[in-house]
Design an enzyme around this catalytic site. Structure first.
Site, PDB file in Angstrom:
ATOM      1  CE  LYS A 196     -20.050  -3.462  -6.668  1.00 34.16           C
ATOM      2  NZ  LYS A 196     -18.824  -3.664  -5.876  1.00 34.16           N
ATOM      3  CG  ASN A 197     -17.543   0.167  -6.115  1.00 35.02           C
ATOM      4  OD1 ASN A 197     -18.023  -0.862  -5.651  1.00 35.02           O
ATOM      5  ND2 ASN A 197     -16.708   0.162  -7.149  1.00 35.02           N
TER       6      ASN A 197
ATOM      7  NE  ARG B 209     -10.640  -8.098  -2.931  1.00 37.45           N
ATOM      8  CZ  ARG B 209      -9.563  -8.491  -2.285  1.00 37.45           C
ATOM      9  NH1 ARG B 209      -9.355  -9.756  -2.073  1.00 37.45           N
ATOM     10  NH2 ARG B 209      -8.677  -7.600  -1.864  1.00 37.45           N
TER      11      ARG B 209
ATOM     12  CB  CYS C 295     -11.134 -12.196  -5.926  1.00 36.75           C
ATOM     13  SG  CYS C 295     -10.634 -10.700  -6.744  1.00 36.75           S
TER      14      CYS C 295
ATOM     15  NE  ARG D 204      -9.664  -6.576  -5.833  1.00 36.57           N
ATOM     16  CZ  ARG D 204     -10.932  -6.300  -6.052  1.00 36.57           C
ATOM     17  NH1 ARG D 204     -11.710  -7.202  -6.599  1.00 36.57           N
ATOM     18  NH2 ARG D 204     -11.438  -5.129  -5.726  1.00 36.57           N
TER      19      ARG D 204
ATOM     20  CB  VAL E 293      -5.964  -5.757   2.610  1.00 36.40           C
ATOM     21  CG1 VAL E 293      -7.191  -6.008   1.758  1.00 36.40           C
ATOM     22  CG2 VAL E 293      -5.671  -6.961   3.496  1.00 36.40           C
ATOM     23  CG  ASP E 294       0.154  -4.425   0.771  1.00 36.25           C
ATOM     24  OD1 ASP E 294      -0.840  -4.587   0.037  1.00 36.25           O
ATOM     25  OD2 ASP E 294       1.183  -3.843   0.385  1.00 36.25           O
TER      26      ASP E 294
ATOM     27  CG  ASP F  22     -14.859  -1.414 -11.536  1.00 34.24           C
ATOM     28  OD1 ASP F  22     -14.035  -2.352 -11.531  1.00 34.24           O
ATOM     29  OD2 ASP F  22     -15.282  -0.885 -10.486  1.00 34.24           O
TER      30      ASP F  22
ATOM     31  CB  ILE G 180      -6.278  -1.448 -12.024  1.00 28.00           C
ATOM     32  CG1 ILE G 180      -6.414  -0.071 -12.673  1.00 28.00           C
ATOM     33  CG2 ILE G 180      -6.604  -1.414 -10.532  1.00 28.00           C
ATOM     34  CD1 ILE G 180      -5.932   1.095 -11.890  1.00 28.00           C
TER      35      ILE G 180
ATOM     36  NE  ARG H 146     -20.073  -9.460  -5.563  1.00 24.41           N
ATOM     37  CZ  ARG H 146     -18.840  -9.161  -5.980  1.00 24.41           C
ATOM     38  NH1 ARG H 146     -18.203  -9.979  -6.776  1.00 24.41           N
ATOM     39  NH2 ARG H 146     -18.260  -8.055  -5.600  1.00 24.41           N
TER      40      ARG H 146
HETATM   41  C1  UD1 Z   1     -12.144  -0.672  -5.744  1.00 20.36           C
HETATM   42  C2  UD1 Z   1     -13.524  -0.945  -6.290  1.00 20.36           C
HETATM   43  C3  UD1 Z   1     -13.436  -1.835  -7.541  1.00 20.36           C
HETATM   44  C4  UD1 Z   1     -12.478  -1.224  -8.566  1.00 20.36           C
HETATM   45  C5  UD1 Z   1     -11.137  -0.890  -7.918  1.00 20.36           C
HETATM   46  C6  UD1 Z   1     -10.199  -0.130  -8.852  1.00 20.36           C
HETATM   47  C7  UD1 Z   1     -14.903  -0.857  -4.301  1.00 20.36           C
HETATM   48  C8  UD1 Z   1     -15.721  -1.590  -3.313  1.00 20.36           C
HETATM   49  N1  UD1 Z   1     -14.318  -1.589  -5.255  1.00 20.36           N
HETATM   50  O1  UD1 Z   1     -11.593  -1.912  -5.340  1.00 20.36           O
HETATM   51  O2  UD1 Z   1     -14.743  -1.951  -8.095  1.00 20.36           O
HETATM   52  O3  UD1 Z   1     -12.257  -2.155  -9.606  1.00 20.36           O
HETATM   53  O4  UD1 Z   1     -11.332  -0.059  -6.749  1.00 20.36           O
HETATM   54  O5  UD1 Z   1     -10.798   1.026  -9.305  1.00 20.36           O
HETATM   55  O6  UD1 Z   1     -14.819   0.354  -4.264  1.00 20.36           O
HETATM   56  N2  UD1 Z   1      -3.522  -2.987  -3.799  1.00 20.36           N
HETATM   57  C9  UD1 Z   1      -2.416  -3.418  -3.095  1.00 20.36           C
HETATM   58  N3  UD1 Z   1      -2.446  -3.353  -1.719  1.00 20.36           N
HETATM   59  C10 UD1 Z   1      -3.522  -2.886  -1.039  1.00 20.36           C
HETATM   60  C11 UD1 Z   1      -4.649  -2.431  -1.765  1.00 20.36           C
HETATM   61  C12 UD1 Z   1      -4.626  -2.495  -3.151  1.00 20.36           C
HETATM   62  O7  UD1 Z   1      -1.428  -3.855  -3.679  1.00 20.36           O
HETATM   63  O8  UD1 Z   1      -3.493  -2.861   0.201  1.00 20.36           O
HETATM   64  C13 UD1 Z   1      -3.530  -3.046  -5.282  1.00 20.36           C
HETATM   65  C14 UD1 Z   1      -4.598  -3.968  -5.844  1.00 20.36           C
HETATM   66  O9  UD1 Z   1      -4.163  -5.305  -5.873  1.00 20.36           O
HETATM   67  C15 UD1 Z   1      -4.824  -3.389  -7.219  1.00 20.36           C
HETATM   68  C16 UD1 Z   1      -4.608  -1.885  -6.980  1.00 20.36           C
HETATM   69  O10 UD1 Z   1      -3.899  -1.775  -5.759  1.00 20.36           O
HETATM   70  O11 UD1 Z   1      -3.836  -3.855  -8.100  1.00 20.36           O
HETATM   71  C17 UD1 Z   1      -5.884  -1.060  -6.887  1.00 20.36           C
HETATM   72  O12 UD1 Z   1      -6.775  -1.711  -6.003  1.00 20.36           O
HETATM   73  P1  UD1 Z   1      -7.830  -0.931  -5.092  1.00 20.36           P
HETATM   74  O13 UD1 Z   1      -8.016   0.456  -5.587  1.00 20.36           O
HETATM   75  O14 UD1 Z   1      -7.446  -1.102  -3.663  1.00 20.36           O
HETATM   76  O15 UD1 Z   1      -9.149  -1.755  -5.379  1.00 20.36           O
HETATM   77  P2  UD1 Z   1     -10.326  -1.944  -4.374  1.00 20.36           P
HETATM   78  O16 UD1 Z   1     -10.366  -0.760  -3.472  1.00 20.36           O
HETATM   79  O17 UD1 Z   1     -10.286  -3.307  -3.775  1.00 20.36           O
END
Ligand code: UD1
Length: 416
Positions: free
Chosen positions: A22-23, A92, A116, A121, A123-124, A304, A326, A396
């Protein structure tokens, strides 16, 4: 709302085919926005998230053609660079369209995902990275508005390792003017699979799989033919289910090299594991031993897989600590496991799990994707019947889960 009913106590036995990841599928589908040519994908898993992503791309004008696990995406007529809230809130990963849209169309309007179940989470990092590449970004009415004539290569340092952040910026940089350096980038195998697909499309990318990725932008990308890598989390979930039930299973169409930490932990728990080519065989005799787990970015133990190891520890011999580094709120499954008799204390980001000699079936509620997988494993182990509510989370991310488990001998059925 659909539920799953499981009669526990049957050891899993037999062979099961692992689906595409999926990812990896979700970001690679978004790569179709980077080209006017066809992107032909195979080994695409049949999942709700994949269907949602397809719908989102179709709303933007991408033509999709699906036949079983094959999917062709044609971005030639894409003309609406917009991702509305009602789609982003259900998935997301929809944020992954942001980078490709700005790179190819010079603009994007993408809803902010919001929080969530497993944490806030933000996206900054995605936004800051695009700004560093020259995009003008405003947040208005819950939407990210991004504009750029042509993105410019930049040096970007991630202060937190982000998987989708790395993927979004890698896609954006593929069409930017000049060289982009992503530092402290995610090393996850799914990032590598996306980089492979982008290279097949003509992108100039090196260093994927390490923490520094170099991308030299090109003017245009072409179509490609790409097969999605196997799902390491689905693989790990079936292996834990077999270990917890004292079973013996063989996974096919998978990869052991991307599951090393998980296989090591299962071996420490007492499982006998043999990997050959694209197959992994696991055999478990007796009760598992407790194993400490600490989640961290790849190649460390994946967040995960944390919930699945929580249930393994809950019925193991001994006590173990499970530390989640994480996501701040990823212990929602603990309350539910306690309903089955698990002894788990939570203190901040750490759980102390004291193994009990049996779990008892009960009604439980799924709260997120991997928590659902943990409850399914708990149901397979527990004495009597476990009924899991809100299993839409499971659909999902796990392809045909009850069919696959039934094939391995589990007593599981969907209540509609
Ligand atoms: C992806 C995976 C998810 C997995 C996660 C961690 C996909 C679609 N999903 O999620 O299954 O659990 O990686 O391995 O691939 N963060 C920030 N700012 C940002 C982005 C992230 O602070 O702009 C933080 C998040 O809140 C979290 C950490 O960074 O604490 C890691 O998150 P991230 O690796 O971005 O997770 P996803 O990519 O959303």
């Amino acid at each position: 709302m659909q539920k799953l009913a499981i009669q526990g106590g049957v050891p899993l036995r037999g062979e099961v085919r692992i689906s595409g990841a999926k990812n990896a599928a979700l970001p690679i589908m978004c790569a179709s926005l980077l080209t006017a040519d066809a992107l032909q994908l195979s080994n695409v898993p049949e999942l709700h998230d994949v269907a949602t992503m397809r719908k989102l791309l179709e709303q933007m004008g991408v033509k999709a053609c699906v036949r079983g696990s094959e999917m062709s995406l044609y971005g030639g007529q894409a003309n609406k660079p917009e991702a509305p809230y009602d789609m982003v809130k259900t998935m997301r990963a929809a944020i992954l369209v942001l980078g490709p849209l700005v790179a190819r169309f010079g603009e994007a309007r993408v809803s902010l995902p919001g929080g969530c179940a497993i944490g806030s989470r933000p996206v900054d990092l995605h936004i800051k990275g695009l700004q560093a590449m020259g995009a003008e970004i405003h947040i208005e009415h819950g939407y990210i508005h991004a504009q750029a004539k042509r993105l410019k290569g930049a040096r970007i340092f991630f202060d937190i390792v982000s998987v989708t952040g790395t993927e979004n910026l890698m896609m954006a940089a593929a069409l930017a003017d000049g060289v982009t350096l992503l530092e402290n980038a995610a090393r996850e195998p799914e990032v590598v699979d996306l980089a492979r697909c982008l290279r097949e499309m003509g992108a100039k990318i090196s260093g994927d799989g390490t923490d520094t990725i170099t991308i030299t932008g090109v003017e245009e990308l072409n179509g490609a033919v790409h097969s999605i890598m196997p799902d390491r989390i689905e693989s790990g979930t079936f292996l834990v289910a077999a270990a917890a039930t004292g079973g013996s299973i063989t996974l096919t169409d998978t990869r052991a090299d991307i599951l090393e930490t998980v296989l090591e932990k299962l071996t420490e728990a007492g499982a006998q594991i043999r990997a050959e080519g694209d197959r992994i065989h696991l055999e478990m005799h007796g009760r598992p031993k407790s194993v400490n787990v600490r989640t961290a970015p790849y190649p460390a133990f994946p967040t995960d897989m944390q919930a699945q190891f929580m249930v393994l520890n809950a019925m193991a011999e001994g006590s173990a600590m499970v530390v989640e580094t994480i996501f701040e709120n990823r212990f929602m499954h603990v309350q539910e496991l306690r309903r089955l008799g698990a002894l788990i204390d939570v203190e901040g980001n750490t759980c102390m799990v004291r193994g009990v000699d049996h779990l008892e079936g009960a009604a439980v509620m799924a709260t997120d994707l991997r928590a659902s997988a943990c409850l399914v494993i708990a149901g397979l182990v527990a004495q009597g019947e476990t009924v899991i509510d809100r299993i839409y989370h499971l659909d999902r991310g796990y392809e045909h889960i009850e069919a696959k488990l039934s094939q391995l001998g589990a007593n599981i059925r969907r209540l509609k």
